[in-house]
Design a protein around this motif. Structure first.
Motif, PDB file in Angstrom:
ATOM      1  N   UNK A  88      59.500  62.529 119.402  1.00  0.00           N
ATOM      2  CA  UNK A  88      58.330  63.207 118.842  1.00  0.00           C
ATOM      3  C   UNK A  88      58.524  64.724 118.832  1.00  0.00           C
ATOM      4  N   UNK A  89      59.334  65.234 119.759  1.00  0.00           N
ATOM      5  CA  UNK A  89      59.597  66.664 119.817  1.00  0.00           C
ATOM      6  C   UNK A  89      60.650  67.125 118.822  1.00  0.00           C
ATOM      7  N   UNK A  90      61.318  66.202 118.153  1.00  0.00           N
ATOM      8  CA  UNK A  90      62.295  66.567 117.142  1.00  0.00           C
ATOM      9  C   UNK A  90      63.723  66.646 117.648  1.00  0.00           C
ATOM     10  N   UNK A  91      63.982  66.213 118.852  1.00  0.00           N
ATOM     11  CA  UNK A  91      65.338  66.252 119.411  1.00  0.00           C
ATOM     12  C   UNK A  91      65.939  64.850 119.324  1.00  0.00           C
ATOM     13  N   UNK A  92      66.389  64.490 118.139  1.00  0.00           N
ATOM     14  CA  UNK A  92      66.837  63.123 117.889  1.00  0.00           C
ATOM     15  C   UNK A  92      68.181  62.826 118.541  1.00  0.00           C
ATOM     16  N   UNK A  93      69.088  63.782 118.580  1.00  0.00           N
ATOM     17  CA  UNK A  93      70.410  63.522 119.161  1.00  0.00           C
ATOM     18  C   UNK A  93      70.306  63.249 120.666  1.00  0.00           C
ATOM     19  N   UNK A  94      69.530  64.052 121.363  1.00  0.00           N
ATOM     20  CA  UNK A  94      69.355  63.848 122.797  1.00  0.00           C
ATOM     21  C   UNK A  94      68.633  62.528 123.060  1.00  0.00           C
ATOM     22  N   UNK A  95      67.632  62.227 122.239  1.00  0.00           N
ATOM     23  CA  UNK A  95      66.910  60.965 122.382  1.00  0.00           C
ATOM     24  C   UNK A  95      67.837  59.778 122.117  1.00  0.00           C
ATOM     25  N   UNK A  96      68.727  59.906 121.139  1.00  0.00           N
ATOM     26  CA  UNK A  96      69.671  58.831 120.843  1.00  0.00           C
ATOM     27  C   UNK A  96      70.631  58.575 121.985  1.00  0.00           C
TER      28      UNK A  96
END
Length: 136
Positions: A88-96
């Motif tokens: 939701x914060x826009x940090x897709x790489x870290x979330x992945x």
């Protein structure tokens, strides 16, 4: 970029992990309250091929695996919730990356593993679309 599918699959994975965690905790509490050794001894009285030490060892191994599963589900809940907030914060790489690590930790449970690995790979592979400006 909207990451609706990754978000939805992560929520499903966290929900399934929470359900499995509740069931595993109830099973652990029940098995600790019941004298499992006497129950197993009574059911295996006709079979003389198992010794008491083998039965004790198998019960301890089963309880150890149950507690390892509970610990992995706690880690899955924490990792999955963190990944949802990162998405939701826009940090897709870290979330992945976090979703992939969380999926690997839940190796004891197949469904949360699937619902954490798939969105983790999607977060790392999907690229935002480039907009093309047309000059007239």
């Amino acid at each position: 970029m909207k990451r609706t599918w990754e978000f939805a699959l992560s929520i499903i994975g966290v929900s399934i992990a929470a359900i499995f965690l509740i069931v595993a905790i109830i099973a652990a509490v029940y098995l600790n309250s019941v004298d499992l050794k006497k129950m197993v001894d009574y059911s295996l009285m006709t079979d003389s091929e198992f010794s008491t030490s083998e039965i004790d060892m198998s019960i301890k191994m089963f309880m150890g695996l149950l507690w390892a599963g509970i610990i992995s589900l706690f880690i899955a809940l924490a990792g999955g919730m963190s990944a949802i907030f990162l998405l939701k914060g826009g940090k897709a790489k870290i979330a992945g990356i976090l979703l992939l690590i969380t999926g690997i930790v839940t190796v004891f449970h197949v469904w949360p593993l699937i619902f954490f690995i798939v969105p983790g790979i999607m977060c790392l592979v999907r690229k935002p679309r480039d907009t093309v400006e047309v000059i007239v």
